[in-house]
Design an enzyme around this catalytic site. Structure first.
Site, mmCIF file in Angstrom:
data_model
loop_
_atom_site.group_PDB
_atom_site.id
_atom_site.type_symbol
_atom_site.label_atom_id
_atom_site.label_comp_id
_atom_site.label_asym_id
_atom_site.label_seq_id
_atom_site.Cartn_x
_atom_site.Cartn_y
_atom_site.Cartn_z
ATOM 1 N N PRO A 28 41.897 49.061 20.582
ATOM 2 C CA PRO A 28 42.088 48.675 21.978
ATOM 3 C C PRO A 28 40.831 48.647 22.855
ATOM 4 O O PRO A 28 40.698 49.408 23.825
ATOM 5 C CB PRO A 28 43.086 49.710 22.477
ATOM 6 N N CYS A 29 39.930 47.738 22.553
ATOM 7 C CA CYS A 29 38.720 47.613 23.366
ATOM 8 C C CYS A 29 39.042 47.151 24.785
ATOM 9 O O CYS A 29 38.245 47.368 25.702
ATOM 10 C CB CYS A 29 37.724 46.678 22.698
ATOM 11 N N HIS A 30 40.216 46.574 24.984
ATOM 12 C CA HIS A 30 40.613 46.126 26.326
ATOM 13 C C HIS A 30 40.827 47.302 27.280
ATOM 14 O O HIS A 30 40.840 47.114 28.492
ATOM 15 C CB HIS A 30 41.883 45.270 26.255
#
Length: 158
Positions: free
Chosen positions: A121-123
Site C-alpha cells: 500500500p504505497c498509496h
C-alpha cells in the site's frame, strides 16, 4: 509468467506472477485486451482478493508476493505492508521506521518504484503536512483509495 486483468473502479489492473508469487500489479487506463481469455490458476487468488477489496469485503491481503527490486527497495516495500487499512503515514515516519530518517529521499524513491500496486500500500504514504505527494498511478487514484479506505466512498463504488 502468467498474466491476468481485472476491471476496477480505478481502471484496469494488470497482474503478473507465477507459483512463486505476484511480481507486478499495476493500474492503467487501458481496457482488458480482447485476446485475454481466462485467469490463470497461479493468479486466481490474487484477482479474487483484489475484487474483494473493491467490493468492500477485504481490508488485508493474504498473498504470496515476489517483487523484483534491490534489497533496500524490498525493505521499504515490506514496511509498507505494516501500514494498516484506513491509515496513512508520512514519508518521514516511514524512514524512521526503517531506522534512518535521513534516507527519506531513498525511501520515497523506493515507494514510487513499488511494483505491486495496492496490495503493497504505497498509496497510504503522504507528505508530513498531510499532502498527497507523488503517486505513479496518479494523485486522483491515491486520493480515491485513501477516501475509500476511510469509508468515504462506501456505496458509491459502482
Amino acid at each position: 509468467m502468467s498474466v491476468a486483468y481485472l476491471q476496477t473502479p480505478l481502471g484496469t489492473a494488470y497482474i503478473e506472477g507465477d507459483a512463486d508469487g505476484l511480481q507486478i500489479v499495476s493500474i492503467t487506463n487501458d481496457t482488458i485486451p480482447s485476446d485475454f481469455v481466462s485467469i490463470p490458476e497461479d493468479l486466481a487468488i490474487g484477482v479474487q482478493q483484489l475484487a474483494d477489496y473493491f467490493s468492500g469485503k477485504r481490508t488485508v491481503f493474504d498473498l504470496k508476493l515476489n517483487p523484483k527490486g534491490t534489497d533496500f527497495q524490498k525493505r521499504v516495500w515490506e514496511e509498507l505492508l505494516n501500514v494498516p487499512f484506513g491509515r496513512t503515514m508520512s514519508y518521514l515516519e516511514l524512514s524512521r521506521r526503517l531506522g534512518d530518517e535521513k534516507a527519506i529521499r531513498a525511501v520515497a524513491a523506493s515507494n514510487g518504484k513499488n511494483p505491486i500496486w495496492l496490495i503493497v500500500p504505497c498509496h497510504r504514504i503522504i507528505g508530513s503536512d498531510g499532502s498527497l505527494t507523488g503517486y505513479a498511478g496518479g494523485l486522483w487514484r491515491k486520493k480515491w483509495l485513501i477516501e475509500f479506505e476511510k469509508g468515504g466512498l462506501q456505496g458509491s463504488l459502482f
